[in-house]
Design an enzyme around this catalytic site. Structure first.
Site, mmCIF file in Angstrom:
data_model
loop_
_atom_site.group_PDB
_atom_site.id
_atom_site.type_symbol
_atom_site.label_atom_id
_atom_site.label_comp_id
_atom_site.label_asym_id
_atom_site.label_seq_id
_atom_site.Cartn_x
_atom_site.Cartn_y
_atom_site.Cartn_z
ATOM 1 N N ARG A 1 -51.557 -77.539 3.467
ATOM 2 C CA ARG A 1 -52.490 -77.456 2.356
ATOM 3 C C ARG A 1 -51.894 -76.656 1.211
ATOM 4 O O ARG A 1 -52.541 -76.490 0.190
ATOM 5 C CB ARG A 1 -53.765 -76.759 2.811
ATOM 6 C CG ARG A 1 -54.895 -77.709 3.247
ATOM 7 C CD ARG A 1 -56.018 -76.838 3.763
ATOM 8 N NE ARG A 1 -57.326 -77.400 3.732
ATOM 9 C CZ ARG A 1 -57.930 -77.989 4.759
ATOM 10 N NH1 ARG A 1 -57.279 -78.208 5.867
ATOM 11 N NH2 ARG A 1 -59.177 -78.392 4.665
ATOM 12 N N ARG B 1 -64.240 -74.773 -2.156
ATOM 13 C CA ARG B 1 -63.143 -75.491 -1.484
ATOM 14 C C ARG B 1 -62.525 -76.543 -2.401
ATOM 15 O O ARG B 1 -61.325 -76.788 -2.358
ATOM 16 C CB ARG B 1 -63.652 -76.154 -0.194
ATOM 17 C CG ARG B 1 -63.962 -75.121 0.877
ATOM 18 C CD ARG B 1 -64.739 -75.729 2.003
ATOM 19 N NE ARG B 1 -63.931 -76.591 2.846
ATOM 20 C CZ ARG B 1 -64.433 -77.425 3.749
ATOM 21 N NH1 ARG B 1 -65.731 -77.510 3.917
ATOM 22 N NH2 ARG B 1 -63.639 -78.158 4.491
ATOM 23 N N ARG C 1 -73.645 -83.103 5.680
ATOM 24 C CA ARG C 1 -72.905 -83.264 6.940
ATOM 25 C C ARG C 1 -73.427 -82.299 8.013
ATOM 26 O O ARG C 1 -73.747 -81.155 7.739
ATOM 27 C CB ARG C 1 -71.422 -83.001 6.689
ATOM 28 C CG ARG C 1 -70.553 -83.237 7.899
ATOM 29 C CD ARG C 1 -69.146 -83.544 7.518
ATOM 30 N NE ARG C 1 -68.384 -82.353 7.189
ATOM 31 C CZ ARG C 1 -67.077 -82.354 6.987
ATOM 32 N NH1 ARG C 1 -66.405 -83.486 7.045
ATOM 33 N NH2 ARG C 1 -66.445 -81.246 6.692
ATOM 34 N N LYS D 1 -61.077 -87.552 5.911
ATOM 35 C CA LYS D 1 -59.780 -87.450 6.615
ATOM 36 C C LYS D 1 -59.968 -87.396 8.123
ATOM 37 O O LYS D 1 -59.342 -88.132 8.865
ATOM 38 C CB LYS D 1 -59.050 -86.156 6.230
ATOM 39 C CG LYS D 1 -58.630 -86.037 4.811
ATOM 40 C CD LYS D 1 -57.747 -84.800 4.597
ATOM 41 C CE LYS D 1 -58.399 -83.481 4.947
ATOM 42 N NZ LYS D 1 -59.429 -82.987 4.053
ATOM 43 N N ARG E 1 -72.036 -76.623 9.129
ATOM 44 C CA ARG E 1 -70.951 -75.649 9.070
ATOM 45 C C ARG E 1 -71.137 -74.779 7.836
ATOM 46 O O ARG E 1 -71.525 -75.270 6.776
ATOM 47 C CB ARG E 1 -69.606 -76.382 8.981
ATOM 48 C CG ARG E 1 -69.051 -76.764 10.339
ATOM 49 C CD ARG E 1 -67.892 -77.748 10.274
ATOM 50 N NE ARG E 1 -66.915 -77.511 9.213
ATOM 51 C CZ ARG E 1 -65.885 -78.329 8.960
ATOM 52 N NH1 ARG E 1 -65.709 -79.426 9.677
ATOM 53 N NH2 ARG E 1 -65.056 -78.081 7.987
HETATM 54 P P1 AMP Z 1 -60.980 -78.780 7.731
HETATM 55 O O1 AMP Z 1 -61.671 -79.042 9.027
HETATM 56 O O2 AMP Z 1 -59.622 -79.423 7.639
HETATM 57 O O3 AMP Z 1 -61.850 -79.095 6.545
HETATM 58 O O4 AMP Z 1 -60.703 -77.202 7.679
HETATM 59 C C1 AMP Z 1 -61.749 -76.266 7.674
HETATM 60 C C2 AMP Z 1 -61.259 -74.938 7.107
HETATM 61 O O5 AMP Z 1 -60.193 -74.420 7.928
HETATM 62 C C3 AMP Z 1 -60.663 -75.004 5.706
HETATM 63 O O6 AMP Z 1 -61.636 -74.965 4.691
HETATM 64 C C4 AMP Z 1 -59.774 -73.763 5.702
HETATM 65 O O7 AMP Z 1 -60.558 -72.596 5.518
HETATM 66 C C5 AMP Z 1 -59.229 -73.751 7.118
HETATM 67 N N1 AMP Z 1 -57.970 -74.508 7.173
HETATM 68 C C6 AMP Z 1 -57.754 -75.693 7.816
HETATM 69 N N2 AMP Z 1 -56.486 -76.102 7.658
HETATM 70 C C7 AMP Z 1 -55.886 -75.151 6.886
HETATM 71 C C8 AMP Z 1 -54.577 -75.009 6.324
HETATM 72 N N3 AMP Z 1 -53.624 -75.946 6.531
HETATM 73 N N4 AMP Z 1 -54.315 -73.903 5.577
HETATM 74 C C9 AMP Z 1 -55.246 -72.958 5.377
HETATM 75 N N5 AMP Z 1 -56.512 -73.041 5.838
HETATM 76 C C10 AMP Z 1 -56.832 -74.124 6.585
#
Ligand code: AMP
Length: 216
Positions: free
Chosen positions: A88, A171, A127, A13, A160
């Site tokens: 989400r 996740r 990654r 994404k 990360r």
């Molecule tokens: P991402 O970079 O989108 O994979 O986000 C990394 C982490 O940030 C996720 O695994 C969640 O812990 C948190 N996170 C990001 N966006 C959201 C969201 N919309 N709702 C809740 N947690 C989020």
């Protein structure tokens, strides 16, 4: 144009989003990036969010909705944007709908990138991310020119916490439980479009572009 990019963690994404926002001149709103940025600045919101992120949990709806609200309505109301990683949960989707209602607008399209669990695990555990600019690499498929060093800014690359094996599995489970229901939510509104995310980056990008150019 108001877009939402959906898909399991590791579906690509973020990387697709960066190219699409350049092509269509959209604001890129990534909640994950916003949380990491806030953490790097040692803000209390970022420090709090990182407690959840580190274990692969979702940050609470309350905090997440607030950070997006501030971003969308900061200095001016964002008209053209791409949301990456938000909403989400159904509660977040409803909050977003309300926020957009206030401005008399709604999402134009939701792009769902479809990738199997096996492919995701392989992609994510390899990654590496830049500690300064956030650029991402993969130890096998997209290695940096110099081991452990970012090509763009020279920052140190790291894995990360939430890209480690246990956290990725966690996740994926959370994605199935909390985020997958959004597929029905947006399908019922007639704005969901699926793209096969297991092809090469360029093939996926072209598929998204064709879809946007045809529909919007
Ligand atoms: P991402 O970079 O989108 O994979 O986000 C990394 C982490 O940030 C996720 O695994 C969640 O812990 C948190 N996170 C990001 N966006 C959201 C969201 N919309 N709702 C809740 N947690 C989020």
């Amino acid at each position: 144009m108001k877009l939402l990019m959906m898909g399991p963690p590791g579906a690509g994404k973020g990387t697709q989003a960066k190219k699409i926002v350049d092509e269509y001149q959209l604001a890129n709103i990534s909640t994950g990036e916003m949380f990491r940025d806030s953490y790097r600045k040692k803000e209390s919101l970022g420090l709090l969010a990182m407690e959840f992120i580190r274990d692969g949990h979702l940050v609470s709806d309350e905090i997440t909705i607030e950070i997006v609200r501030r971003r969308l309505f900061a200095n001016h109301v964002e008209k053209n944007f791409l949301l990456d990683g938000f909403p989400r949960t159904i509660a977040q989707a409803e909050a977003l709908e309300e926020m957009l209602d206030v401005t008399g607008s709604k999402l134009d399209a939701v792009i769902q990138i479809v990738v199997s669990d096996a492919v995701i695990l392989n992609r994510m555990v390899g990654r590496r991310s830049c500690s300064i600019c956030g650029a991402t690499y993969h130890i096998d498929y997209k290695p940096p020119h110099q081991d452990g060093v970012c090509d763009s800014c020279g920052g140190v690359l790291y894995q990360r916490e939430d890209d480690k094996h246990e956290s990725v599995k966690n996740r994926l489970d959370i994605y199935k439980e909390k985020t997958k229901p959004l597929i029905d939510y947006y399908e019922s509104r007639g704005i969901l479009f699926e793209v096969n995310g297991e092809k090469s980056f360029d093939a996926v990008y072209q598929a998204i572009k064709a879809l946007l150019d045809e529909r919007l």
